[in-house]
Design a protein around this motif. Structure first.
Motif, short mmCIF file in Angstrom:
data_model
loop_
_atom_site.label_atom_id
_atom_site.label_comp_id
_atom_site.label_asym_id
_atom_site.label_seq_id
_atom_site.Cartn_x
_atom_site.Cartn_y
_atom_site.Cartn_z
N THR A 1 -7.65 0.60 -1.68
CA THR A 1 -6.92 -0.61 -1.29
C THR A 1 -6.09 -0.45 -0.01
O THR A 1 -5.76 -1.47 0.60
CB THR A 1 -5.97 -1.09 -2.42
OG1 THR A 1 -5.22 0.04 -2.86
CG2 THR A 1 -6.72 -1.68 -3.57
N CYS A 2 -5.76 0.75 0.41
CA CYS A 2 -4.89 0.89 1.59
C CYS A 2 -5.64 0.44 2.86
O CYS A 2 -6.64 1.05 3.23
CB CYS A 2 -4.41 2.33 1.74
SG CYS A 2 -3.47 2.52 3.28
N PRO A 3 -5.16 -0.58 3.53
CA PRO A 3 -5.86 -1.06 4.73
C PRO A 3 -5.70 -0.11 5.92
O PRO A 3 -6.43 -0.23 6.91
CB PRO A 3 -5.19 -2.41 5.02
CG PRO A 3 -3.84 -2.31 4.40
CD PRO A 3 -3.97 -1.40 3.22
N HIS B 1 -5.79 3.32 5.64
CA HIS B 1 -6.38 4.62 5.29
C HIS B 1 -5.31 5.72 5.21
O HIS B 1 -5.52 6.85 5.64
CB HIS B 1 -7.48 5.01 6.30
CG HIS B 1 -8.50 3.94 6.47
ND1 HIS B 1 -9.40 3.61 5.49
CD2 HIS B 1 -8.72 3.08 7.49
CE1 HIS B 1 -10.15 2.59 5.90
NE2 HIS B 1 -9.76 2.25 7.10
N ALA B 2 -4.16 5.34 4.66
CA ALA B 2 -3.07 6.31 4.54
C ALA B 2 -3.15 7.13 3.26
O ALA B 2 -2.49 8.15 3.13
CB ALA B 2 -1.72 5.59 4.61
N LYS B 3 -3.96 6.67 2.29
CA LYS B 3 -4.13 7.44 1.05
C LYS B 3 -5.44 8.21 1.17
O LYS B 3 -6.48 7.63 1.51
CB LYS B 3 -4.17 6.51 -0.17
CG LYS B 3 -2.84 5.83 -0.44
CD LYS B 3 -1.95 6.73 -1.26
CE LYS B 3 -0.54 6.19 -1.40
NZ LYS B 3 -0.45 4.83 -1.83
N THR C 1 3.11 -2.20 1.39
CA THR C 1 3.18 -2.39 -0.08
C THR C 1 1.86 -2.88 -0.71
O THR C 1 1.84 -3.23 -1.89
CB THR C 1 4.34 -3.34 -0.55
OG1 THR C 1 4.02 -4.68 -0.20
CG2 THR C 1 5.68 -2.95 0.04
N ASN C 2 0.78 -2.90 0.03
CA ASN C 2 -0.50 -3.35 -0.55
C ASN C 2 -0.92 -2.48 -1.74
O ASN C 2 -1.54 -2.97 -2.67
CB ASN C 2 -1.62 -3.27 0.51
CG ASN C 2 -1.68 -4.52 1.35
OD1 ASN C 2 -1.23 -5.56 0.94
ND2 ASN C 2 -2.22 -4.40 2.54
N CYS C 3 -0.62 -1.19 -1.67
CA CYS C 3 -1.12 -0.27 -2.68
C CYS C 3 -0.36 -0.33 -4.01
O CYS C 3 -0.90 0.04 -5.05
CB CYS C 3 -1.11 1.16 -2.16
SG CYS C 3 0.53 1.67 -1.59
#
Ligand code: SF4
Ligand code: SF4
Length: 464
Positions: A53-55, A57-59, A19-21
């Protein structure tokens, strides 16, 4: 009308559902459902904030690879001005980088900075002609999308001119088709891009019927190919036709260079842009003529598809330009040529930019009113902590998701806890209840919790 294509996408297997993003998305376009992020296409503006922001690298930005060059007989590289900030300025020049681009497999190079010079002049002419204030630059496609989605009242304020890359692609294609006597479909115009929003714009541009750009390769994809070829012998015929003013479009404030006759303001970074646009909508920017708004921090040099830090890129760009044979501004004859093209309407968008009502609850007014009632009722019952653990970015967004049938109240852990507590209390009451058919002494024994399952009468029974 929704864009058919979004460059920003999720690589599902990399997403950990952390949920960081969801918090940083300026349009609340992300939800986490069943442990994976989901992008709501109607709300996404391709700003690329979630890529940053995705830690995990999923985006990612979906764009073209170097292999796309094989599709064309001749190719033209259209390097964004921000590309020239990716190299150490004390060792390379614009000429060397252009040469490296050719050695990486492109037949020709046409600088987008040259078209930026032209749009700078066209913007000045546009501001002289139009009275509406403040005029807002339309050069950042993420900002154009943001205005369509959240600030549609400001659409008239957007400057209806083509972006420098579209102008560059059009001019370069005409020139190369003539030079090699080829039809346009055999010539590939390839933009070397710092951002995902440009990919989306050029694959399905807003406000323009057809794209001249055939492919978009991210700067971080082309970069290793350029580094490998830097420092090779420079083509003596190579002439840098863009001016310093055109290259300065790479950073915040670059578009203002030509707007010194007007009251001008610039802002960069998507959250700062949100605040400024909200104030513009409230009339707080009265007296400002020109507003440059860029989604990425520091301008295009801070694009999510670049290689180096934005601040470093800005300094490096100055170094690269100082080592190159570049003039300060377009020359007198260029200004006359640009003015003639402007008068013929060659820089103008030919279609209106439409609002994208992503915040609308329903097209049907009765349904929208019903959903609004649900949203208000649910919203009032939520804790208002905006913790994000439900997978929606805020309590208000969860209330909207529930009204839209995309989530349930039990997605909120506080509501879930409340529900479990209520259930536990109900169970306690149920445990104490006895069927009315039961003899009173058995019921009394049950209430006392001493029912004997062998005798069923509450007596103690034989003891073994
Ligand atoms: S930041 Fe978003 S996309 Fe990245 S892993 Fe976490 S939930 Fe998934
Ligand atoms: S690209 Fe921007 S608008 Fe789209 S989901 Fe990511 S953060 Fe949100």
């Amino acid at each position: 009308m929704l864009p058919l294509f979004h460059s920003v996408a999720l690589e599902r297997q990399r997403c950990k559902g952390c949920t960081n993003c969801i918090k940083g998305c300026p349009t609340e376009a992300i939800r986490v459902r069943a442990g994976k992020a989901v992008i709501l296409a109607e709300k996404c503006i391709d700003c690329g904030e979630c890529i940053r922001t995705c830690p995990n690298h999923a985006k990612v930005a979906v764009a073209d690879e170097m292999s796309c060059l094989k599709k064309f007989t001749k190719t033209i590289a259209l390097p964004a001005p921000s590309l020239f900030g990716q190299f150490r300025g004390n060792s390379v020049s614009v000429e060397q980088i252009c040469q490296a681009i050719k050695l990486a497999g492109f037949d020709e190079v046409f600088l987008v900075a040259e078209a930026a010079d032209q749009i700078s002049v066209a913007t000045w002419l546009y501001a002289e002609e139009h009275r509406l204030r403040p005029l807002i630059s339309s050069s950042c496609p993420a900002i154009v999308q943001l205005i369509q989605v959240r600030f549609s009242e400001l659409i008239p304020n957007l400057i209806k001119l083509e972006s420098p890359v579209e102008v560059a692609a059009k001019l370069a294609k005409e020139e190369v088709c003539r030079l090699y006597d080829l039809p346009p479909e055999e010539v590939g115009a390839v933009f070397l891009s710092p951002c995902a929003a440009k990919v989306t714009e050029l694959k399905g541009p807003e406000g323009q019927p057809g794209a001249y750009v055939d492919a978009v390769i991210p700067i971080n994809v082309v970069y290793p190919h350029l580094v490998r070829n830097l420092g090779q012998v420079i083509d003596p015929d190579l002439r840098i036709t863009a001016s310093f003013a055109g290259f300065s479009w790479a950073r915040q404030g670059g578009e203002e260079e030509f707007m010194q006759d007007f009251v001008h303001v610039s802002v960069s970074g998507i959250h700062q842009a949100l605040d400024v646009l909200a104030d513009v909508e409230m009339g707080k920017f009265a007296g400002v003529d020109f507003l440059e708004v860029q989604a990425c921090p520091g301008g295009c040099v801070g694009g999510p598809l670049t290689v180096v830090n934005a601040t470093l890129a800005k300094t490096q760009l100055e170094g690269v330009l100082s080592r190159s044979r570049i003039r300060e501004r377009p020359q007198e004859e260029d200004l006359h040529r640009i003015q003639r093209r402007y008068r013929k309407g060659l820089y103008h968008l030919t279609r209106e930019i439409q609002p994208r009502p992503a915040m609308q609850l329903d097209e049907d007014l009765t349904q929208a009113a019903r959903k609004m009632t649900v949203m208000e009722r649910v919203g009032a019952s939520l804790p208002g902590l905006d913790c994000g653990s439900c997978g929606s970015p805020s309590c208000a967004a969860l209330a909207e998701d529930i009204a839209q049938g995309l989530a349930t109240e039990s997605d909120c852990i506080f509501k879930l806890k409340e529900g479990i507590q209520e259930l536990a209390e109900e169970l306690l009451v149920l445990i104490k209840q006895v069927p009315s058919s039961m003899p009173p002494e058995t019921a009394a024994a049950m209430e006392g919790g001493v029912i004997n399952h062998k005798t069923g009468d509450g007596s103690e029974g034989p003891c073994n």
